[in-house]
Write a protein that holds these residues in place. Sequence first.
Motif, short mmCIF file in Angstrom:
data_model
loop_
_atom_site.label_atom_id
_atom_site.label_comp_id
_atom_site.label_asym_id
_atom_site.label_seq_id
_atom_site.Cartn_x
_atom_site.Cartn_y
_atom_site.Cartn_z
N ILE A 142 9.83 4.32 5.38
CA ILE A 142 8.89 5.14 6.14
C ILE A 142 9.62 6.12 7.06
CG2 ILE A 142 7.05 5.09 7.88
CD1 ILE A 142 6.15 2.42 6.49
N ARG B 251 0.84 -1.19 0.00
CA ARG B 251 0.00 0.00 0.00
C ARG B 251 0.87 1.24 0.00
NH1 ARG B 251 -4.04 -2.42 4.34
NH2 ARG B 251 -5.42 -3.45 2.89
N GLU B 252 0.40 2.26 -0.66
CA GLU B 252 1.11 3.52 -0.66
C GLU B 252 1.09 4.09 0.76
OE1 GLU B 252 0.72 7.97 -2.57
OE2 GLU B 252 -0.46 6.35 -3.42
N VAL B 253 2.21 4.66 1.13
CA VAL B 253 2.32 5.30 2.43
C VAL B 253 2.27 6.80 2.21
CG1 VAL B 253 3.80 5.68 4.43
CG2 VAL B 253 3.63 3.40 3.43
N SER C 234 -0.68 3.92 6.04
CA SER C 234 -0.73 2.92 4.99
C SER C 234 -2.12 2.31 5.02
CB SER C 234 0.32 1.83 5.22
OG SER C 234 0.21 0.81 4.24
N VAL D 24 1.33 3.88 10.68
CA VAL D 24 2.45 2.94 10.68
C VAL D 24 3.77 3.60 11.08
CG1 VAL D 24 1.34 1.40 9.02
CG2 VAL D 24 2.86 3.23 8.20
N ARG E 178 10.78 -0.10 4.44
CA ARG E 178 10.01 0.45 3.32
C ARG E 178 10.25 1.95 3.12
NH1 ARG E 178 4.14 -2.54 4.02
NH2 ARG E 178 5.00 -4.56 4.61
N ALA F 24 2.69 8.64 9.39
CA ALA F 24 2.71 7.89 8.13
C ALA F 24 1.53 6.94 8.15
CB ALA F 24 4.02 7.13 7.99
N PHE G 276 6.40 -2.69 9.40
CA PHE G 276 6.48 -1.86 8.20
C PHE G 276 7.89 -1.32 7.96
CE2 PHE G 276 2.03 -2.06 9.01
CZ PHE G 276 1.45 -1.95 7.76
N THR H 13 8.72 3.73 13.54
CA THR H 13 7.99 2.99 12.51
C THR H 13 7.57 1.66 13.10
OG1 THR H 13 9.33 4.00 10.77
CG2 THR H 13 8.12 2.00 10.19
#
Length: 166
Positions: free
Chosen positions: A107, A5-7, A73, A78, A105, A71, A102, A98
Amino acid sequence: MTDEREVVIVRWPGQDSSSGDGLAGLLAAYHLRTEAEKGEPVGDVDGLPLRYRAEISDPGVAFVGDVVLVALSGGAAVGCVVVTAPVGGRSEIKRLWTDPGFRGRGIASGLLRAALAHAAEGGVSRVRLSVWEWRVGAIGLYERFGFVVVESWDGRDQLVCMECAV
């Protein structure tokens, strides 16, 4: 098919009030993990020092005047970071975290980039932070963003203080 999924990084509180519960969960995980790493594990949030419980129970009051970035998701929180209100042209990064599920990635990098951009937009010239010396991965991340170790402003043992120009 993967479930990547896009964050997105948003300022908290945002229009999606569900991220508030997620923020509390992230802060709880951060503080519980930190206490365990310091060798002072507690069973749950009720065992944390009062100042940390206050952040978890009411981040809006705990971070009044500061900016909290979250952030998301798929609508779930996340990751998070707090950028303190500027004082004398300087802000501080706090609570960069984070969700372990997750990690890897980008983030934390995205949150740090957004925090530094926010500070720069607010006219801040320097950003500082403190990190426990055993968080080697976090220190490496901060160094990649231009942070350098500076003389400590905090008397706690094993705490590394860092700063960068923005």
